[in-house]
Design a protein around this motif. Structure first.
Motif, short mmCIF file in Angstrom:
data_model
loop_
_atom_site.label_atom_id
_atom_site.label_comp_id
_atom_site.label_asym_id
_atom_site.label_seq_id
_atom_site.Cartn_x
_atom_site.Cartn_y
_atom_site.Cartn_z
N GLN A 1 -5.40 23.11 50.62
CA GLN A 1 -3.94 22.99 50.74
C GLN A 1 -3.44 21.72 50.07
N ARG A 2 -4.17 20.62 50.24
CA ARG A 2 -3.76 19.35 49.63
C ARG A 2 -3.93 19.38 48.11
N ALA A 3 -4.95 20.08 47.64
CA ALA A 3 -5.26 20.06 46.21
C ALA A 3 -4.51 21.12 45.43
N GLU A 4 -3.83 22.04 46.10
CA GLU A 4 -3.21 23.17 45.41
C GLU A 4 -2.20 22.72 44.35
N VAL A 5 -1.26 21.87 44.73
CA VAL A 5 -0.23 21.44 43.79
C VAL A 5 -0.80 20.55 42.69
N PRO A 6 -1.61 19.53 43.01
CA PRO A 6 -2.18 18.73 41.93
C PRO A 6 -3.00 19.55 40.94
N LEU A 7 -3.74 20.52 41.43
CA LEU A 7 -4.55 21.32 40.52
C LEU A 7 -3.68 22.25 39.67
N ALA A 8 -2.57 22.70 40.24
CA ALA A 8 -1.65 23.52 39.44
C ALA A 8 -1.05 22.70 38.30
N VAL A 9 -0.67 21.45 38.61
CA VAL A 9 -0.17 20.56 37.56
C VAL A 9 -1.26 20.27 36.53
N ALA A 10 -2.49 20.05 37.02
CA ALA A 10 -3.61 19.79 36.11
C ALA A 10 -3.87 20.98 35.20
N SER A 11 -3.69 22.19 35.72
CA SER A 11 -3.90 23.38 34.90
C SER A 11 -2.90 23.43 33.75
N LEU A 12 -1.64 23.12 34.06
CA LEU A 12 -0.62 23.12 33.01
C LEU A 12 -0.87 22.02 31.99
N LEU A 13 -1.30 20.85 32.47
CA LEU A 13 -1.61 19.76 31.55
C LEU A 13 -2.81 20.11 30.67
N TYR A 14 -3.78 20.77 31.27
CA TYR A 14 -4.95 21.18 30.49
C TYR A 14 -4.54 22.13 29.38
N LEU A 15 -3.73 23.13 29.74
CA LEU A 15 -3.31 24.11 28.75
C LEU A 15 -2.44 23.45 27.67
N SER A 16 -1.57 22.53 28.08
CA SER A 16 -0.69 21.86 27.11
C SER A 16 -1.48 20.98 26.15
N SER A 17 -2.42 20.22 26.69
CA SER A 17 -3.22 19.35 25.82
C SER A 17 -4.12 20.16 24.90
N TYR A 18 -4.61 21.27 25.39
CA TYR A 18 -5.43 22.14 24.54
C TYR A 18 -4.58 22.74 23.42
N ALA A 19 -3.35 23.10 23.74
CA ALA A 19 -2.45 23.64 22.72
C ALA A 19 -2.15 22.60 21.65
N VAL A 20 -1.93 21.36 22.06
CA VAL A 20 -1.70 20.29 21.08
C VAL A 20 -2.92 20.13 20.19
N ARG A 21 -4.09 20.19 20.79
CA ARG A 21 -5.33 20.02 20.03
C ARG A 21 -5.52 21.15 19.02
N VAL A 22 -5.18 22.38 19.42
CA VAL A 22 -5.42 23.55 18.56
C VAL A 22 -4.35 23.69 17.49
N LEU A 23 -3.08 23.48 17.87
CA LEU A 23 -1.97 23.75 16.96
C LEU A 23 -1.48 22.53 16.20
N GLY A 24 -1.84 21.34 16.67
CA GLY A 24 -1.30 20.13 16.05
C GLY A 24 -2.11 19.66 14.87
N HIS A 25 -2.26 20.52 13.85
CA HIS A 25 -3.06 20.15 12.68
C HIS A 25 -2.45 18.97 11.93
N ASP A 26 -1.13 18.88 11.94
CA ASP A 26 -0.45 17.85 11.15
C ASP A 26 -0.14 16.59 11.96
N LEU A 27 -0.55 16.58 13.22
CA LEU A 27 -0.27 15.42 14.06
C LEU A 27 -1.24 14.28 13.72
N PRO A 28 -0.83 13.04 14.01
CA PRO A 28 -1.74 11.91 13.77
C PRO A 28 -3.04 12.06 14.57
N ALA A 29 -4.09 11.48 14.04
CA ALA A 29 -5.40 11.57 14.69
C ALA A 29 -5.36 10.99 16.10
N ALA A 30 -4.56 9.93 16.30
CA ALA A 30 -4.48 9.31 17.62
C ALA A 30 -3.92 10.28 18.66
#
Length: 235
Positions: free
Chosen positions: A16-45
């Motif tokens: 119950q305590r971890a439900e919301v943090p893990l839901a946020v972590a799931s969205l952050l994981y997906l977002s960061s993975y999307a940046v990694r996959v689609l951001g070919h033209d983004l700076p290396a940093a």
């Protein structure tokens, strides 16, 4: 030694305590993975930061899995008893699959009002389909777009393929050609069947309950006045 009820309550409190943090972590994981996959033209940093975020969120999933394993007291039996959680730790992009837990909970609620729970299942399944579709499109695009003889060259191609596969239509105009892409395809097809079956089953059960309630609310005066549709009953 802690009894089974105490162990279950500790595990339930943690979830119950971890439900919301893990839901946020799931969205952050997906977002960061999307940046990694689609951001070919983004700076290396920026790409390196997205990779660090992806790994950090994965670490949170592993910590949650380890804590629940410890609290469960199941020992070496935990991984196969919680096979879905094990799959999610190995492949975090499958986190939306945990909607199965909610669906199973609905099916166990025999004899109790389930309309609210069924609505939650349908909403959660819809959100899971969207998240799974996005994750599947990202993964397929990542492994397919540079492969020889690939038909999935753009993220748009990958999105179209994922939607048609989740819907169990599969037009065949674009298909994965790499082994990993085909493995993802098998997973997406299985998820599509599961999501479709869950939503259809919950919606059908909801309709049956509505019809049953309407049947109980029908007036019974016609049966009490000795007539049948305005005609005297024959004796």
């Amino acid at each position: 030694m802690d009894g089974p009820k105490h162990v279950a309550s500790r595990e339930a409190r943690w979830e119950q305590r971890a439900e919301v943090p893990l839901a946020v972590a799931s969205l952050l994981y997906l977002s960061s993975y999307a940046v990694r996959v689609l951001g070919h033209d983004l700076p290396a940093a920026v790409r390196d930061l997205s990779l660090a975020m992806t790994l950090a969120m994965w670490a949170l999933f592993v910590i949650d899995y380890a804590v629940r394993w410890r609290l469960s007291g199941a020992g070496p039996h935990f991984p196969h008893r919680h096979w879905l959680d094990t799959m999610v730790v190995l492949l975090p992009l499958l986190r939306p699959l945990r909607f199965v837990r909610l669906y199973e909970a609905v099916q166990r609620r025999h004899g109790h009002p389930r309309l609210v729970l069924q609505a939650r299942v349908m909403i959660y399944a819809g959100l899971s389909a969207a998240l799974l579709g996005c994750a599947g499109a990202l993964t397929v695009y990542h492994v397919e777009h540079a492969a020889p003889d690939a038909t999935i060259r753009t993220f748009g191609d990958a999105s179209w393929w994922t939607v048609s596969t989740l819907a169990t239509v599969g037009y065949g105009d674009v298909v994965p050609v790499t082994p990993l892409g085909r493995l993802v395809a098998v997973g997406v097809m299985g998820c599509g069947l599961g999501l479709l079956g869950s939503v259809t089953g919950s919606f059908s059960s909801w309709l049956l309950q509505v019809f049953a309630r309407e049947g109980k609310e029908q007036p019974t005066g016609a049966a009490d006045d000795g007539t049948d549709g305005g005609r005297p009953l024959e004796h």
